[in-house]
Design an enzyme around this catalytic site. Structure first.
Site, PDB file in Angstrom:
ATOM      1  N   LYS A 298      52.629  46.873  32.107  1.00 26.13           N
ATOM      2  CA  LYS A 298      53.923  45.469  31.348  1.00 26.13           C
ATOM      3  C   LYS A 298      55.175  46.183  30.059  1.00 26.13           C
ATOM      4  CE  LYS A 298      51.550  41.581  33.176  1.00 26.13           C
ATOM      5  NZ  LYS A 298      50.497  40.098  32.525  1.00 26.13           N
TER       6      LYS A 298
ATOM      7  N   LYS B  80      50.679  42.867  44.482  1.00 26.93           N
ATOM      8  CA  LYS B  80      49.448  41.324  44.631  1.00 26.93           C
ATOM      9  C   LYS B  80      50.835  40.776  44.211  1.00 26.93           C
ATOM     10  CE  LYS B  80      48.605  41.352  39.906  1.00 26.93           C
ATOM     11  NZ  LYS B  80      48.115  41.197  39.156  1.00 26.93           N
TER      12      LYS B  80
ATOM     13  N   LYS C 100      52.194  34.885  39.547  1.00 29.60           N
ATOM     14  CA  LYS C 100      52.772  34.411  39.008  1.00 29.60           C
ATOM     15  C   LYS C 100      53.745  34.818  37.870  1.00 29.60           C
ATOM     16  CE  LYS C 100      48.465  32.253  37.088  1.00 29.60           C
ATOM     17  NZ  LYS C 100      47.630  32.653  36.043  1.00 29.60           N
TER      18      LYS C 100
END
Ligand code: TYM
Length: 331
Positions: free
Chosen positions: A112, A194, A197
Site C-alpha cells: 500500500k 486476490k 475492495k
C-alpha cells in the site's frame, strides 16, 4: 475460555472474497454457539484519504450486510470500533513495544505504501491497531482470509512480548482460515491477485449488492486461459479454478464432483453454469440486506447494544493492562 474475534473494514461493498473467506466462517461459528465478537473496523478505514459521507454510509451498509448474511445480533456482539475507545488506547500501549523495522516488513504495508510519496503514519501502525482490536477482548481465535495471516502473526508476537515484559495478560490468539479453496478468492480480471475492495476495476469483484445482470456479466467476462476444458488446478489454471472454488462454495458440492459433472462443457459454457449458481445463492441474501438497509433505526439500535456489550469486556481488560503497565497508582 474460547473467544472468537474478527473485523472487517467499511470501505466499499462486501464482495465474494470477504464472504467466502470470512463472513461465511463467522456465520458457521455463530451457529455452533461460539462466543463471537465482530468489529466494523472504521478507524482502519481512515488510514488513506476518504470521504466522510461515504464512510458513515458504508458503516450502516456494512451492518445491514452482515445482518443480511445471517449475523444474529442476539448471539454475536456486532459493534463499531470507534465506539469503543479502548482499541485506540491499547493500540498506543502496543505501539510502544512495536518496532519500526518489524512494521516496515509487513507485506500489506509494503504494497500500500509503494505508490505513495508521503506515507501516513496511520498506514504504518495499522497492524498495531488490528492487534489491539484482538487483544482488547483477549480473543483466542481469529477467523480471517489468508491475506490477514501476517497481521495476526504480528498480533501474536505483540501479545507474547507484552506478557514477557509485563506479566501474563493476553492469550496468544490462533488464526482460523476456512480452507485453501476459500481463503483466497482471486480477482476475476487478474487471477494472480486476490479479489479486493480497493481494486479500481469493479469487474474484478462480485459484490453482494451487485445487480443480477452485473453478476452474470462479470462472471461471463472472468479471465481464464486458452484451454477450453474445465479442470481444477489452482497453480497452473488459477482463473478457472477460482470459478470452480466459488461454484463449489455456493452449491456445497466438492471440486471433484463439479469437474465430473461439467465434463464436456467448455469454459464459456461453464461460466453460465457458475453465474446461475451464484445468482441463486446471492439473491435471498440481497433481499435480506435490502430489508435491513431500509431500517436504519434498527441498525443504529443494534450498533448501540453492541457498543455497550463490547465496552464492558474491553474496559475490564484495559483496566488490567493499566495495572500491569504500572499506570495505576495505588491510593
Ligand atoms: P478486510 O475488510 O479487507 O476483509 C475482511 C475479511 O475478508 C477477508 N478477505 C478475503 N478472503 C478470501 N479471499 C479474498 N479475496 C478476500 N479479501 C478479503 C479478509 O481476510 C478478512 O478476513 N484488517 C482487516 C480488518 C480487521 C481485522 C481486525 C480482522 C480490523 N481489525 C481484527 C481480524 C481481526 C481487513 O482489512 O479486512
Amino acid at each position: 475460555p474460547k473467544r472468537i474475534f474478527s473485523g472487517i473494514q467499511p470501505t466499499g461493498s462486501i464482495h465474494l472474497g470477504n464472504y467466502l473467506g470470512a463472513i461465511a466462517q463467522w456465520i458457521n461459528l455463530q451457529n455452533n454457539n461460539e462466543d463471537l465478537i465482530l468489529c466494523i473496523a472504521d478507524l482502519h478505514s481512515i488510514t488513506l484519504p476518504h470521504e466522510p459521507e461515504n464512510l458513515s454510509r458504508n458503516i450502516i451498509e456494512l451492518a445491514a450486510t452482515l445482518l443480511g448474511c445471517g449475523i444474529d445480533p442476539e448471539r454475536t456482539i456486532l459493534f463499531q470500533q470507534s465506539n469503543v475507545p479502548a482499541h485506540a488506547e491499547l493500540s498506543w500501549c502496543l505501539g510502544c513495544i512495536s518496532t519500526m523495522a518489524r512494521l516496515a516488513h509487513l507485506p500489506q504495508y509494503k504494497e500500500k505504501s509503494a505508490s505513495l510519496k508521503d506515507i501516513p503514519l496511520g498506514l504504518y501502525i495499522y497492524p498495531v491497531l488490528q492487534a489491539a482490536d484482538i487483544l482488547t477482548y483477549k480473543a483466542t481465535h481469529v477467523p480471517v482470509g489468508e491475506d490477514q495471516i501476517q497481521q495476526i502473526q504480528l498480533c501474536q508476537e505483540l501479545a507474547r512480548m507484552f506478557n514477557n515484559r509485563y506479566g501474563q495478560t493476553f492469550p496468544i490468539p490462533h488464526t482460523l482460515i476456512t480452507s485453501s479453496e476459500y481463503g483466497r478468492i482471486k480477482s476475476l480480471r487478474d487471477p494472480s491477485k486476490k479479489m479486493s475492495k480497493s481494486d479500481p476495476d469493479a469487474k474484478s469483484r462480485i459484490c453482494l449488492t451487485d445487480s443480477i445482470d452485473d453478476i452474470v456479466s462479470k462472471i461471463k467476462k472472468a479471465v481464464t486461459d486458452c484451454t477450453s476444458q474445465v479442470t481444477y488446478n489452482p497453480d497452473e489454471r488459477p482463473g478457472v479454478s477460482n470459478l470452480i472454488s466459488i461454484h463449489s462454495f455456493v452449491t456445497k458440492k466438492s471440486v471433484g464432483d463439479i469437474c465430473r459433472e461439467v465434463e464436456g462443457l467448455n469454459t464459456g459454457q461453464y461460466k453460465t453454469v457458475v453465474a446461475d449458481a451464484v445468482v441463486s445463492y446471492v439473491k435471498p441474501i440481497q433481499e435480506s440486506i435490502a430489508r435491513y438497509i431500509n431500517d436504519q433505526g434498527y441498525l443504529l439500535e443494534i450498533l448501540n447494544i453492541g457498543k455497550n456489550r463490547a465496552s464492558e469486556i474491553a474496559n475490564e481488560n484495559l483496566k488490567q493492562v493499566h495495572e500491569n503497565l504500572g499506570l495505576k497508582v495505588p491510593l
